[in-house]
Design a protein around this motif. Sequence first.
Motif: not given
Length: 394
Positions: A271-279
């Motif tokens: 994740p790039e930020h707190n609201r990002g995801h594992f991709d």
Amino acid sequence: MRLNRRLWLLVHGWLSLPIWLLFCFICLTGTLAVMSHEITWLANPEARALNPGDAPAKPIPELVEAVRREVPDAEIARVMTLEPYLITAIKFSSPDSPHNLAYVNQYTGAVQELGSGITFIEFMRSLHGWLLFPWQNSYSIGYYLVGAMSLVVLGALITGPVIYKRFWRALTQPRVRTDRGSRAFLGDLHRLGGVWSLWFLLVMGLTGLWYLTQGILWHNGISAWERPEPVALADVPKTDHQPPEHISVARALAAARQAHPGIEPTWVAFPEHNRGHFDVAGSGPGFLYDDFAYRAFISPWTGTVAQSRQPAGMGPMQTIAHIADPLHYGTLGGLWTKIVWFVFGLLLTGMSITGFLIWTRRTAVATRDVSKDRTRRGSEAGPTASMDLEDART
């Protein structure tokens, strides 16, 4: 009228010179990009994943921990697994440098090299894909230039067999004349290479046309897939003056495997930020699909799958987007198909060179004929006309 036609033919030829040079350059860089992994293996011993003990590959979480032990303040960005004979590449940032790369041997767990910048593989793909032109407002002029070359390929595919009568004979009765001068020799090479490369021209033309279409879609804000919505604020844990901790990468991989039981992860982006995801992306049972055909976006706080993708749920545009790269770069069958694509890429590059040489010879002859015709006309018109002709030349 005859002179005017020759002049227009001459202008047409000179105007097409930049296209031929660009086309040849794109063919050559694409050919090198096909074997960029293997070239990296040959050129850089630290990129080789030696496995003398024939050990199985270690899981991705162990490789991530190896980088963290080597660089304690590393912020992992993504993990990329390549061919079995190449290391696993792990990108990370640190307080000293925002762009770092670790070469980790997936069989021993050793960090073999730490570096920064882009790799040769990334450089060749970028040079071939958009000529290193900058991207702005979702488009790159270089990407459009490269995509437009697909029209040249398709044009050659259509016009070549029309010009070369009974072209199919070159498949069973190839002919290269070495005793008829360089012009006949180059012409035979060009035609022979063209006939044997018809299937390759079709593949390159259609996939290149897709890349051009895709660039236009990106420019207009249209993508084959919609990105998942950011993680809900309610799912982001609240802490007192301490940053919250994500779920482990092992748990994210387990969630991806639960969504896609047959997935072989080749890409894990953190994740790039707190609201990002594992991709998490990888390959699966599909033969023609790329390494992003099976994909899952996992919440870093709850471990739930926010979005999953697989070939079974793809529409026509999404399917084309995921089979274009394997067809264009020849990765669909591993090393052996890449070798075939490399050979025919060299052949296509050679065809562009022989076509250019044939064109230059014809242009030189046309230029000479036009010059002689103008001189003859000046001589027939008398001294005054000759003087006017000389004034025009200067």
